[in-house]
Design an enzyme around this catalytic site. Sequence first.
Site, short mmCIF file in Angstrom:
data_model
loop_
_atom_site.label_atom_id
_atom_site.label_comp_id
_atom_site.label_asym_id
_atom_site.label_seq_id
_atom_site.Cartn_x
_atom_site.Cartn_y
_atom_site.Cartn_z
N SER A 129 0.87 -1.17 0.00
CA SER A 129 0.00 0.00 0.00
C SER A 129 0.91 1.22 0.00
O SER A 129 1.72 1.40 0.91
CB SER A 129 -0.90 0.00 1.24
OG SER A 129 -1.69 1.17 1.30
N SER A 130 0.80 2.05 -1.02
CA SER A 130 1.75 3.15 -1.20
C SER A 130 1.65 4.19 -0.08
O SER A 130 0.68 4.23 0.68
CB SER A 130 1.49 3.85 -2.55
OG SER A 130 1.72 2.98 -3.62
#
Length: 361
Positions: A77-78
């Site tokens: 998840s960035s």
Amino acid sequence: MGPREAFLERIRHGGLVLSPELAAAFAEVPREVFVPDGFQRRDGTWAKPADPDFLDLVYDDDVLITKVDGRTPVSSSSQPSLMALMIEALDVRPGLTVLEIGAGTGYNAALLARLGATVISVDVQEDVADRARFALARAGVEGVRVVHGDGYEGPGVRVDRVIVTVGVAGVSPRWLEQLGDVPGGVLVAPVEHAGTHPVLRITPDLRARVVTASGFMTAAGPLTAAHQFPAPAPPRTLRKLVPYAGSRFNPPLEPLAYRDLWYAAGVWHRRATYAAVPRREQNALMLLDEKRTGGAFVLPDGSVLAGGDEADRYAADATRIIDRWLEAARPPMQAWRITLEPGGDPDAPILLPASWSLTSG
């Protein structure tokens, strides 16, 4: 102040401005639902939902690595502030259809859906696509279809926006075909440049501008079939480095300004990449020679170190890059305008950055 209440302040740290709609999306979409199996901490240990620090880490402005292959991260998840910059550049509005390349945890698609978009999310890893699909269902998010497939091809239907959440050497022409002549249509993608993946905002006329510096996991297949820059130098392969030029910047360049110089180096020199400087810098701009055992480093203070058989040549190139950047009045990477052209595998072409120009002022 609890983790959720502090989340927006952490995203905004450094001056990032969020639209009211995007701020509401970050405040309302539960990020922890999208990492039910936990994620890798910075120290390499695994954070699990039962851990006392779990929510504090989830609601930090940091990437959450959710899948590794050996020691290599392959899904995540960035960083939320980076997600915010990319979503703002995408100009999402209610009723639009967004193609997302790289499903990750599903969290980015959930934010897009919260903004009123219909999302088609494509991921080449079947288990990643499955987990994203389940997480979206658990979060009660509607309007997202997660597809296991080759992102290069896309879904084959007309879309209004395209966002790419994996590092690519160039963009698929299929995405722009599916974007067509949609008014305001835009593609946002992290495209390889000098060992990093700065995010580009690309329009259907194949013109682009830089949104922000970034680093992403690299895609597989034709999307990385044409490397215009050398891969980073592996650790412990460089010959002894010696000083060639002293400090030019006092104090040293701040990280964003250093990235601006780095971007310009990639425009002006095809051997620009990154490497670690033993006992000094973990991530530094380097002009890597053809043997991949030497070249020249430009450090944040402007000093130049070089080594290898062509140390003199590469040190001179590095010095010229600094001089040229200063003569151009230290342009930020956002000042560059880029034109893309076809390249890569002839059977599966990609559109690559081919020419650059600086905007006036």
